[in-house]
Write a protein that holds these residues in place. Structure first.
Motif, short mmCIF file in Angstrom:
data_model
loop_
_atom_site.label_atom_id
_atom_site.label_comp_id
_atom_site.label_asym_id
_atom_site.label_seq_id
_atom_site.Cartn_x
_atom_site.Cartn_y
_atom_site.Cartn_z
N ILE A 26 0.83 -1.21 0.00
CA ILE A 26 0.00 0.00 0.00
C ILE A 26 0.87 1.26 0.00
N TYR A 27 2.06 1.20 0.62
CA TYR A 27 2.89 2.41 0.71
C TYR A 27 3.76 2.64 -0.53
N SER A 28 3.79 1.70 -1.46
CA SER A 28 4.47 1.99 -2.73
C SER A 28 3.46 2.35 -3.82
N THR A 29 2.17 2.19 -3.51
CA THR A 29 1.14 2.37 -4.53
C THR A 29 1.10 3.79 -5.10
N GLY A 30 1.31 4.79 -4.25
CA GLY A 30 1.26 6.18 -4.73
C GLY A 30 2.32 6.46 -5.79
N LEU A 31 3.55 6.05 -5.52
CA LEU A 31 4.62 6.26 -6.49
C LEU A 31 4.39 5.42 -7.74
N ALA A 32 3.87 4.19 -7.54
CA ALA A 32 3.61 3.32 -8.69
C ALA A 32 2.53 3.92 -9.59
N MET A 33 1.50 4.52 -8.99
CA MET A 33 0.45 5.17 -9.79
C MET A 33 1.04 6.30 -10.62
N GLN A 34 1.93 7.08 -10.00
CA GLN A 34 2.60 8.15 -10.76
C GLN A 34 3.34 7.56 -11.95
N ALA A 35 4.09 6.47 -11.69
CA ALA A 35 4.90 5.87 -12.74
C ALA A 35 4.00 5.39 -13.89
N LEU A 36 2.94 4.64 -13.54
CA LEU A 36 2.09 4.06 -14.59
C LEU A 36 1.32 5.13 -15.35
N SER A 37 1.15 6.31 -14.77
CA SER A 37 0.39 7.32 -15.49
C SER A 37 1.26 8.21 -16.38
N VAL A 38 2.59 8.06 -16.33
CA VAL A 38 3.41 8.88 -17.23
C VAL A 38 4.09 8.11 -18.36
N ILE A 39 4.19 6.77 -18.20
CA ILE A 39 5.01 6.01 -19.14
C ILE A 39 4.55 6.13 -20.59
N PRO A 40 5.53 6.15 -21.53
CA PRO A 40 5.19 6.31 -22.93
C PRO A 40 4.40 5.15 -23.51
N GLU A 41 4.64 3.93 -22.98
CA GLU A 41 3.89 2.77 -23.50
C GLU A 41 3.29 2.00 -22.35
N GLN A 42 2.04 1.62 -22.45
CA GLN A 42 1.39 0.87 -21.37
C GLN A 42 1.92 -0.57 -21.31
N PRO A 43 1.89 -1.19 -20.10
CA PRO A 43 2.37 -2.57 -19.98
C PRO A 43 1.41 -3.55 -20.66
#
Ligand code: B12
Ligand SMILES: *[C@@H]1O[C@H](CO)[C@@H](O)[C@H](O)[C@H]1NC(C)=O
Ligand SMILES: *[C@@H]1O[C@H](CO)[C@@H](O)[C@H](O)[C@H]1NC(C)=O
Ligand SMILES: *[C@@H]1O[C@H](CO)[C@@H](O)[C@H](O)[C@H]1NC(C)=O
Ligand SMILES: *[C@@H]1O[C@H](CO)[C@@H](O)[C@H](O)[C@H]1NC(C)=O
Ligand SMILES: *[C@@H]1O[C@H](CO)[C@@H](O)[C@H](O)[C@H]1NC(C)=O
Ligand SMILES: *[C@@H]1O[C@H](CO)[C@@H](O)[C@H](O)[C@H]1NC(C)=O
Ligand SMILES: *[C@@H]1O[C@H](CO)[C@@H](O)[C@H](O)[C@H]1NC(C)=O
Length: 417
Positions: free
Chosen positions: A223-240
């Protein structure tokens, strides 16, 4: 001709910049907005004149739109005054970004950061992934201040990430994603294709690792890494490859906020930008004219019940089996504390009952860290620390936040990362 090329170039830059803003499409339902206000107020109220200034808090309040202009002023002032020489690479980078988000000139902090990153190297090929966390923030801060000169530094950093063999670390992967996405977006048109290929390969790698950590309820890592992970997934050039349901993650985070899981100011600082649809890539675009004279509406959710009058028993073990350390020990004590007490109270009670359980703490951005037990102290060079466990499972909070239950067996185990 040249004029047209320059115009075209700036147009293309503008296009890449905007394309980073539009991907994430989830938001806090308006009925839940007061919850978000609550934790922001809680975070801002942690700012005082005595403790050392936390750049992540200033960063979060500037991205979210600060309520307390006084807290904002105090933090900005204290961070301006902080001595560059006393800070680690990561702290220096966060301070640089925090000052930028307050529309202040970070001054010599940028050049100091650049010199340090030019000379940076990991301790070894199998260096623990989390040792890349601070350097990732450094690349991000440099990317936002001086992208052209950062390009070769970031490329070397990306290659080091690629060569590293240690297990994936979620928080670090998220921070590295933000840093390399920033760089990727700033590669000048017509520059070596090598940069684009390198950053995109490393990003792809990390993002696939992130996406394997998306749990069924939407939590990413813990739960405490989720905030940073959300930031990461919302900026990446290509979706996973595996699709990410942003709204589901958001809803689970909001449920956890309701449960009182985000009470540590630093944990709030790391989740708040995502709740506001912001990322650390937005730092250079923060507007510093106060637009937000409105005070927040508080929620009607009851706060969690405090300590009660009945006591519980906690079984507490301190264990050192590390080879190379002279003094091996493994001692257990039962302590009685008020129900609802944090683990730190258990440690204090154990220390009071028996001097073998003597411990020391150091202050960090996350609060008090247990640095020494029974005269045995953590050491960065040896990569040793006191890991806290419930049974065999590592705790996901520190001693000043974690609330043990009756008959829980807590161990402090001296180990390496
Ligand atoms: C690296 C790291 C560590 C390293 C730090 C040492 C080092 N030299 O690298 C080690 C492995 C020692 C570590 C230990 C722990 N960590 Co840690 N750690 C991180 C990580 C990945 C990056 C921190 C960092 O480099 N920040 C950048 C620099 C610039 O900021 P800083 O403030 O100067 O960093 C210092 C503090 O963050 C401090 N620190 C690191 N972890 C923790 C945890 C607590 C509770 C405290 C008070 C301080 C602290 O060490 C850093 C270096 O000095 C963060 C991830 C994150 N999202 O922040 C998790 C994180 C902070 N850690 C976490 C946890 C839970 C722990 C442990 C409690 C785990 C355990 N079960 O024992 C222990 C601390 C136990 C104790 N003795 O008190 C959680 C905290 C969540 C929370 N709500 O409290 C995080 C957010 C990871 C996560 N997503 O769950 N950690
Ligand atoms: C904070 O403390 C310093 C001295 O330590 C003092 O000069 C300053 O006025 C204080 N600021 C506030 C807002 O209280
Ligand atoms: C991430 O995943 C890739 C496979 O996609 C793997 O080769 C790599 O080792 C992983 N990286 C880390 C840090 O776990
Ligand atoms: C430490 O002591 C406990 C019981 O007090 C025992 O169960 C455990 O196996 C011991 N651990 C080591 C590594 O000796
Ligand atoms: C400590 O508590 C455990 C479980 O509650 C119990 O089994 C054990 O006998 C206790 N030890 C002492 C020394 O009181
Ligand atoms: C209950 O816990 C407190 C510490 O929280 C301790 O001081 C007190 O002695 C305990 N009471 C009993 C009966 O053990
Ligand atoms: C820790 O060290 C101090 C000073 O060296 C000594 O007085 C004390 O007895 C030691 N404590 C333990 C628990 O070993
Ligand atoms: C405690 O640390 C030792 C030394 O690193 C390690 O071998 C052991 O597995 C750890 N115990 C637990 C329960 O994690």
């Amino acid at each position: 001709m040249a004029g047209v090329a320059v115009q075209l170039l700036s147009l293309l830059w503008a296009m890449t910049e905007t394309s980073t803003q539009t991907q994430s499409s989830c938001s806090v339902p308006s009925a839940e907005q007061p919850l978000v206000n609550d934790i922001q107020v809680l975070m801002e109220s942690s700012v005082d004149n005595t403790t050392f200034p936390n750049p992540s808090v200033l960063l979060a309040m500037n991205l979210a739109g600060a309520y307390s202009l006084e807290a904002q002023k105090l933090l900005t002032y204290k961070l301006m005054a902080s001595d560059t020489a006393d800070l680690t690479i990561g702290q220096l980078a966060l301070t640089t970004m925090a000052l930028t988000s307050s529309c202040r000139d970070p001054g010599n902090k940028v050049s100091s950061l650049q010199t340090q990153m030019e000379n940076w190297a990991p301790s070894s090929l199998d260096a623990h992934a989390s040792s890349f966390y601070g350097p990732s923030v450094a690349i991000l801060a440099l990317c936002q201040n001086n992208p052209e000169t950062t390009l070769p530094i970031a490329a070397r950093f990306a290659k080091t990430l690629l060569a590293n063999s240690s297990p994936f670390n979620m928080d670090t992967g998220a921070m590295a994603t933000l840093a390399l996405t920033c760089m990727y977006n700033k590669i000048p048109i017509g520059s070596e294709e090598g940069y684009r290929a390198l950053f995109s390969q490393v990003l792809k790698n990390i993002v696939e690792n992130i996406s394997t950590r998306i749990q069924d309820d939407g939590i990413i890592g813990d739960i405490y890494s989720t905030g940073l992970a959300m930031q990461a997934l919302s900026v990446i050039p290509e979706q996973p490859n595996k699709e990410w349901n942003c709204q589901q993650t958001m809803d689970t985070v909001l449920d956890d906020i309701k449960e009182g899981i985000f009470h540590n100011p630093m944990s709030i600082a790391q989740i708040l930008p995502s709740l506001k649809g912001k990322t650390y890539l937005d730092v250079p675009h923060v507007s510093c004219t106060p637009d937000h004279e409105v005070q927040p509406t508080p929620s009607n959710y009851p706060s969690p019940v405090p300590t009660s009058t009945s006591n519980i028993t906690v079984i507490y073990t301190i264990n050192n089996q590390l080879r190379g350390v002279e003094l091996l020990f493994n001692k257990t004590i039962n302590v009685s504390v008020r129900r609802g007490s944090v683990l730190l109270i258990v440690l204090e009670e154990a220390q009071r009952k028996n001097p073998t359980f003597k411990f020391e703490t150091t202050m960090t951005s996350w609060g008090l860290m247990i640095s020494s037990i029974n005269n045995l102290t953590e050491n960065v060079n040896d990569k040793t620390y006191w890991q806290l466990l419930s049974g065999k499972t590592p705790l996901n909070e520190g001693a000043a936040d974690y609330i043990p239950f009756n008959h829980e067996h807590i161990t402090a185990n001296f180990t390496q990362y």
